[in-house]
Design a protein around this motif. Structure first.
Motif, PDB file in Angstrom:
ATOM      1  N   SER A   1      20.447  -7.890 -48.650  1.00 29.14           N
ATOM      2  CA  SER A   1      20.569  -8.689 -49.871  1.00 29.14           C
ATOM      3  C   SER A   1      22.038  -8.971 -50.167  1.00 29.14           C
ATOM      4  CB  SER A   1      19.935  -7.956 -51.053  1.00 29.14           C
ATOM      5  OG  SER A   1      20.612  -6.720 -51.287  1.00 29.14           O
ATOM      6  N   GLY A   2      22.284 -10.077 -50.833  1.00 27.23           N
ATOM      7  CA  GLY A   2      23.640 -10.416 -51.263  1.00 27.23           C
ATOM      8  C   GLY A   2      24.440 -11.234 -50.274  1.00 27.23           C
ATOM      9  N   ALA A   3      23.916 -11.455 -49.057  1.00 29.73           N
ATOM     10  CA  ALA A   3      24.658 -12.236 -48.066  1.00 29.73           C
ATOM     11  C   ALA A   3      24.687 -13.709 -48.468  1.00 29.73           C
ATOM     12  CB  ALA A   3      24.019 -12.081 -46.694  1.00 29.73           C
TER      13      ALA A   3
ATOM     14  N   VAL B   1       7.300 -16.061 -40.261  1.00 31.26           N
ATOM     15  CA  VAL B   1       6.918 -16.092 -41.676  1.00 31.26           C
ATOM     16  C   VAL B   1       7.933 -15.338 -42.522  1.00 31.26           C
ATOM     17  CG1 VAL B   1       5.150 -15.458 -43.381  1.00 31.26           C
ATOM     18  CG2 VAL B   1       4.469 -16.201 -41.078  1.00 31.26           C
ATOM     19  N   ALA B   2       8.318 -15.940 -43.654  1.00 31.88           N
ATOM     20  CA  ALA B   2       9.137 -15.251 -44.655  1.00 31.88           C
ATOM     21  C   ALA B   2       8.200 -14.695 -45.716  1.00 31.88           C
ATOM     22  CB  ALA B   2      10.149 -16.207 -45.275  1.00 31.88           C
ATOM     23  N   LYS B   3       8.021 -13.371 -45.733  1.00 27.32           N
ATOM     24  CA  LYS B   3       7.105 -12.742 -46.673  1.00 27.32           C
ATOM     25  C   LYS B   3       7.673 -12.758 -48.091  1.00 27.32           C
ATOM     26  CE  LYS B   3       3.807 -11.390 -43.840  1.00 27.32           C
ATOM     27  NZ  LYS B   3       2.405 -11.857 -43.968  1.00 27.32           N
ATOM     28  N   ASP B   4       8.971 -12.551 -48.180  1.00 31.64           N
ATOM     29  CA  ASP B   4       9.698 -12.645 -49.437  1.00 31.64           C
ATOM     30  C   ASP B   4      11.152 -12.893 -49.084  1.00 31.64           C
ATOM     31  OD1 ASP B   4      10.907 -10.052 -48.882  1.00 31.64           O
ATOM     32  OD2 ASP B   4       9.036  -9.148 -49.604  1.00 31.64           O
ATOM     33  N   ASP B   5      12.047 -12.835 -50.060  1.00 32.34           N
ATOM     34  CA  ASP B   5      13.446 -13.170 -49.803  1.00 32.34           C
ATOM     35  C   ASP B   5      14.098 -12.274 -48.764  1.00 32.34           C
ATOM     36  OD1 ASP B   5      13.401 -15.278 -51.493  1.00 32.34           O
ATOM     37  OD2 ASP B   5      14.491 -14.308 -53.144  1.00 32.34           O
ATOM     38  N   SER B   6      13.619 -11.051 -48.646  1.00 25.63           N
ATOM     39  CA  SER B   6      14.273 -10.102 -47.746  1.00 25.63           C
ATOM     40  C   SER B   6      13.436  -9.694 -46.537  1.00 25.63           C
ATOM     41  CB  SER B   6      14.670  -8.835 -48.516  1.00 25.63           C
ATOM     42  OG  SER B   6      13.518  -8.184 -49.024  1.00 25.63           O
ATOM     43  N   THR B   7      12.222 -10.223 -46.422  1.00 26.47           N
ATOM     44  CA  THR B   7      11.336  -9.782 -45.343  1.00 26.47           C
ATOM     45  C   THR B   7      10.925 -10.936 -44.442  1.00 26.47           C
ATOM     46  OG1 THR B   7      10.436  -8.102 -46.840  1.00 26.47           O
ATOM     47  CG2 THR B   7       9.247  -8.504 -44.778  1.00 26.47           C
ATOM     48  N   LEU B   8      11.242 -10.789 -43.171  1.00 22.69           N
ATOM     49  CA  LEU B   8      10.917 -11.786 -42.158  1.00 22.69           C
ATOM     50  C   LEU B   8       9.993 -11.140 -41.136  1.00 22.69           C
ATOM     51  CD1 LEU B   8      11.565 -14.514 -40.603  1.00 22.69           C
ATOM     52  CD2 LEU B   8      13.482 -13.279 -39.581  1.00 22.69           C
ATOM     53  N   THR B   9       8.846 -11.763 -40.855  1.00 21.80           N
ATOM     54  CA  THR B   9       7.960 -11.243 -39.818  1.00 21.80           C
ATOM     55  C   THR B   9       7.931 -12.221 -38.647  1.00 21.80           C
ATOM     56  OG1 THR B   9       5.949 -12.241 -40.763  1.00 21.80           O
ATOM     57  CG2 THR B   9       6.531 -10.015 -41.481  1.00 21.80           C
ATOM     58  N   VAL B  10       7.906 -11.655 -37.454  1.00 20.89           N
ATOM     59  CA  VAL B  10       7.915 -12.458 -36.233  1.00 20.89           C
ATOM     60  C   VAL B  10       6.807 -11.949 -35.321  1.00 20.89           C
ATOM     61  CG1 VAL B  10       9.272 -13.271 -34.283  1.00 20.89           C
ATOM     62  CG2 VAL B  10      10.422 -12.710 -36.435  1.00 20.89           C
ATOM     63  N   LYS B  11       5.919 -12.852 -34.924  1.00 18.48           N
ATOM     64  CA  LYS B  11       4.895 -12.513 -33.949  1.00 18.48           C
ATOM     65  C   LYS B  11       5.231 -13.219 -32.638  1.00 18.48           C
ATOM     66  CE  LYS B  11      -0.059 -12.419 -32.966  1.00 18.48           C
ATOM     67  NZ  LYS B  11      -1.425 -12.774 -33.430  1.00 18.48           N
TER      68      LYS B  11
ATOM     69  N   GLY C   1      28.601 -20.496 -50.992  1.00 20.00           N
ATOM     70  CA  GLY C   1      27.928 -19.783 -52.063  1.00 20.00           C
ATOM     71  C   GLY C   1      26.423 -19.714 -51.942  1.00 20.00           C
ATOM     72  N   GLU C   2      25.836 -20.415 -50.994  1.00 21.04           N
ATOM     73  CA  GLU C   2      24.383 -20.415 -50.829  1.00 21.04           C
ATOM     74  C   GLU C   2      23.907 -19.070 -50.273  1.00 21.04           C
ATOM     75  OE1 GLU C   2      21.084 -22.667 -48.008  1.00 21.04           O
ATOM     76  OE2 GLU C   2      22.822 -23.816 -48.715  1.00 21.04           O
ATOM     77  N   ALA C   3      22.857 -18.541 -50.884  1.00 17.70           N
ATOM     78  CA  ALA C   3      22.317 -17.249 -50.471  1.00 17.70           C
ATOM     79  C   ALA C   3      21.628 -17.342 -49.114  1.00 17.70           C
ATOM     80  CB  ALA C   3      21.340 -16.737 -51.521  1.00 17.70           C
ATOM     81  N   ILE C   4      21.718 -16.255 -48.342  1.00 17.78           N
ATOM     82  CA  ILE C   4      21.039 -16.158 -47.045  1.00 17.78           C
ATOM     83  C   ILE C   4      19.840 -15.236 -47.213  1.00 17.78           C
ATOM     84  CG2 ILE C   4      21.248 -15.471 -44.631  1.00 17.78           C
ATOM     85  CD1 ILE C   4      24.260 -15.979 -44.866  1.00 17.78           C
ATOM     86  N   THR C   5      18.642 -15.783 -47.050  1.00 20.97           N
ATOM     87  CA  THR C   5      17.409 -15.035 -47.242  1.00 20.97           C
ATOM     88  C   THR C   5      16.561 -15.091 -45.965  1.00 20.97           C
ATOM     89  OG1 THR C   5      16.157 -16.943 -48.042  1.00 20.97           O
ATOM     90  CG2 THR C   5      17.432 -15.701 -49.682  1.00 20.97           C
ATOM     91  N   ALA C   6      15.403 -14.456 -46.024  1.00 19.80           N
ATOM     92  CA  ALA C   6      14.484 -14.515 -44.892  1.00 19.80           C
ATOM     93  C   ALA C   6      14.080 -15.956 -44.604  1.00 19.80           C
ATOM     94  CB  ALA C   6      13.249 -13.667 -45.182  1.00 19.80           C
ATOM     95  N   LYS C   7      13.903 -16.751 -45.654  1.00 20.95           N
ATOM     96  CA  LYS C   7      13.541 -18.164 -45.481  1.00 20.95           C
ATOM     97  C   LYS C   7      14.647 -18.932 -44.759  1.00 20.95           C
ATOM     98  CE  LYS C   7      11.813 -22.220 -47.988  1.00 20.95           C
ATOM     99  NZ  LYS C   7      12.762 -23.173 -47.394  1.00 20.95           N
ATOM    100  N   THR C   8      15.886 -18.539 -44.969  1.00 16.58           N
ATOM    101  CA  THR C   8      17.000 -19.188 -44.273  1.00 16.58           C
ATOM    102  C   THR C   8      16.814 -19.081 -42.769  1.00 16.58           C
ATOM    103  OG1 THR C   8      18.487 -18.551 -46.084  1.00 16.58           O
ATOM    104  CG2 THR C   8      19.510 -19.307 -44.034  1.00 16.58           C
ATOM    105  N   PHE C   9      16.426 -17.906 -42.311  1.00 15.86           N
ATOM    106  CA  PHE C   9      16.215 -17.704 -40.877  1.00 15.86           C
ATOM    107  C   PHE C   9      14.990 -18.477 -40.384  1.00 15.86           C
ATOM    108  CE2 PHE C   9      18.983 -14.106 -41.763  1.00 15.86           C
ATOM    109  CZ  PHE C   9      19.841 -14.159 -40.665  1.00 15.86           C
ATOM    110  N   VAL C  10      13.925 -18.478 -41.166  1.00 17.30           N
ATOM    111  CA  VAL C  10      12.729 -19.230 -40.778  1.00 17.30           C
ATOM    112  C   VAL C  10      13.066 -20.712 -40.620  1.00 17.30           C
ATOM    113  CG1 VAL C  10      10.458 -20.020 -41.542  1.00 17.30           C
ATOM    114  CG2 VAL C  10      11.087 -17.616 -41.789  1.00 17.30           C
ATOM    115  N   ASP C  11      13.755 -21.279 -41.592  1.00 10.80           N
ATOM    116  CA  ASP C  11      14.102 -22.698 -41.545  1.00 10.80           C
ATOM    117  C   ASP C  11      15.061 -22.999 -40.393  1.00 10.80           C
ATOM    118  OD1 ASP C  11      12.529 -23.051 -43.767  1.00 10.80           O
ATOM    119  OD2 ASP C  11      14.207 -23.121 -45.190  1.00 10.80           O
TER     120      ASP C  11
END
Length: 559
Positions: free
Chosen positions: A104-106, A176-186, A111-121
């Protein structure tokens, strides 16, 4: 480093065993007396091939910039071992389903936050075939990749293959980004060492502006790494330089020991070497061939050389009629036997290269110098002549014009290519010559367009420490750096089986079995392994290279 796993010790063992061996090097640590942490250093480089998007940069000159501007879930230490960067944890119970916690906090430097969705996108953007990103192939293991990366291939009358993007989906189903901090990869199959790749630039996160206008973003990228572009506009002066400055908000494993890096572009290593001697350039990883016997005395206590995950090859386009069919196969073998690798590495490279025995590199776990078929790498003029004569009986060689070998001239390649060309002339009776280009990017563009009139110099600097990284991205069907479009279903099958292996030993056995196919087909001729010599100016306390031969720019201390 924090790497957690809920299954037994297999995953950790795989990661450790696949890490590079035999490469020393120090990591961070305190600065030395007299060092100036705010001084900008200047470094040798050349114009990048493409705008600076991580997923579209797969050549060394653009790569060295991208690696300083961005940071991913993991990073690689000087010894090649991965450490968590933006990943808080990486877990899997079965090597197929992975859960990644993002710190968190990255933030990006805008200034844009880096979240699990950032990686998915970012990863979906990289993999989608309509985005034409060179490194999309690195996402091949994720479930759904085949749908987003789909292309339609057509073969023209000239035998060249044209690929047109034809995705069946816009996003990978396994991501899949489960939430801001959780990324799942199958993954499409279990792969024990998959997380080892996550430090490579293809997996870096991108801010939203990059996805909206990639071309514009690539000219002035905004990242999250140890450095940022020196100014909002004008940091990249094409064909001249790229200027980076320290990112004051960076809080990762690659803390800069200097104030910035300015990459100065050269089309010839000679002037760069002269600039270094006059302290007008601070560091280079390209020493001119005529200085390889003197660089240790020219720069006493200001030079370093060590083995690295680096190799050189001479690639043979499959679309060249002279090298197709049974006659072409014999000619490929003849070319290889006609190259005196031992003499070239000793006389031209002064021992900073060693003759190749395979398609990977000796510092990697699983390497062997006993791949069946690698006897074709020996210098044997009589064998070369005999094989060429056999090919002539099947189909005469078109010797109406010299066999050209495409190469950039900035990397000190002219001398060895001339030696190889002389070997072809003396041992095979064919004329050969260098096809020179001032920029490496020009050679890559020619290869990508499948417009090579002859052969091309090529090589590979490891992205992550694994035998697979030297085989899959370069020779697998449809791979990102498989510019000459080599394809062999049996080779692809062995790679896939290696990725799914349960132990590193089983994986490496499959990868080396796959190399036997390469030695049968010879889509490229392994030449030598590189120990990268570097030298630095009086303005630098010390410089060093990492596991793959790349200079650790962030670790350079300036006076």
């Amino acid at each position: 480093m924090r790497f957690t796993r809920t299954s037994k010790a297999l995953g950790i063992a795989a990661i450790v065993a696949l890490a590079v061996t035999g490469c020393g090097g120090s990591g961070g640590g305190g600065g030395q007396a007299g060092a100036d942490p705010n001084k900008v250093i200047t470094a040798y480089s050349n114009e990048p091939q493409n705008p600076l998007l991580p997923a579209n940069t797969n050549e060394v000159y653009g790569g060295r910039v991208v690696e300083l501007l961005f940071e991913g879930l993991r990073a690689y230490g000087p010894d090649g071992k991965p450490v968590n960067a933006l990943a808080e944890s990486i877990e899997t119970a079965d090597s197929q389903n992975w859960t990644i916690k993002v710190k968190s906090g990255a933030k990006f430097t805008n200034g844009e936050a880096i979240t699990a969705k950032t990686f998915v996108d970012s990863w979906n953007f990289a993999a989608l075939s309509t985005n034409l990103q060179n490194n999309g192939f690195f996402f091949e293991s994720i479930e759904g990749y085949a749908d987003v990366s789909a292309v339609k291939e057509t073969k023209g009358a000239d035998g060249k293959t044209t690929s047109t993007p034809a995705p069946k989906a816009q996003t990978m189903s396994g991501l899949v980004a489960k939430d801001d901090s959780t990324l799942t990869v199958k993954l499409s199959q279990p792969e024990a060492d998959w997380s080892l790749r996550l430090g490579y630039s293809a997996f870096y996160p991108l801010p939203s502006e990059a996805l909206k206008d990639p071309k514009k973003f690539g000219e002035n990228p905004v990242g999250n790494g140890p450095y940022k572009m020196a100014k909002e506009t004008g940091a990249w002066v094409h064909d001249q330089s790229i200027s980076l400055v320290k990112n004051p908000d960076y809080n990762g494993p690659r803390t800069p020991k200097n104030g910035g890096v300015t990459f100065k572009f050269y089309t010839d290593p000679g002037p760069a070497y002269t600039d270094l001697q006059g302290d007008n350039l601070d560091v280079t990883d390209v020493v001119p061939p005529n200085a390889l016997k003197t660089y240790t005395t020219d720069f006493p206590d200001r030079n370093a050389t060590k083995p690295s995950a680096n190799n050189s090859t001479l690639n043979i386009p499959g679309y060249n009629p002279n090298f197709q069919g049974e006659a072409g196969k014999l000619r490929r073998q003849a070319l290889s036997y006609a190259i005196n690798r031992e003499e070239i590495t000793k006389v031209i490279y002064n021992g900073t290269r060693t003759p190749a025995k395979d398609f990977t590199a000796p510092v990697l776990d699983g390497y062997t110098d006993s791949i069946p078929g690698n006897e074709v790498l020996a210098f044997d003029p009589a064998k070369a002549k005999d094989l060429w004569a056999q090919a002539e009986k099947i189909k005469p060689y078109d010797n109406s014009k010299p066999l050209q070998i495409a190469s950039n001239t900035d990397g000190g390649n002219k001398e060895w290519i001339e030696a190889v060309a002389n070997g072809f002339k003396n041992n095979l009776g064919i004329n050969a010559e260098i096809q020179p280009f001032a920029k490496f990017a020009e050679v890559l563009n020619l290869r990508k367009a499948q417009n090579l009139p002859g052969l091309t110099r090529a090589g590979w600097q490891g992205d992550y420490p694994s035998l697979y990284n030297f085989l899959g991205p370069v020779w697998a069907t449809g791979a990102s750096s498989n510019y000459e479009k080599y394809t062999n279903p049996e080779f692809d099958k062995l790679l896939k089986e290696g990725l799914a292996a349960k132990t590193p030993e089983e994986a490496n056995a499959k990868f080396n079995k796959a190399q036997e196919i390469l030695f049968q087909d010879l889509p490229g001729l392994p030449l030598w392994y590189r120990a990268t010599p570097i030298v630095w100016s009086n303005n630098v306390v010390k410089a060093e290279t990492g596991w793959n031969g790349g200079i650790l720019y962030y670790n350079i201390e300036a006076k």
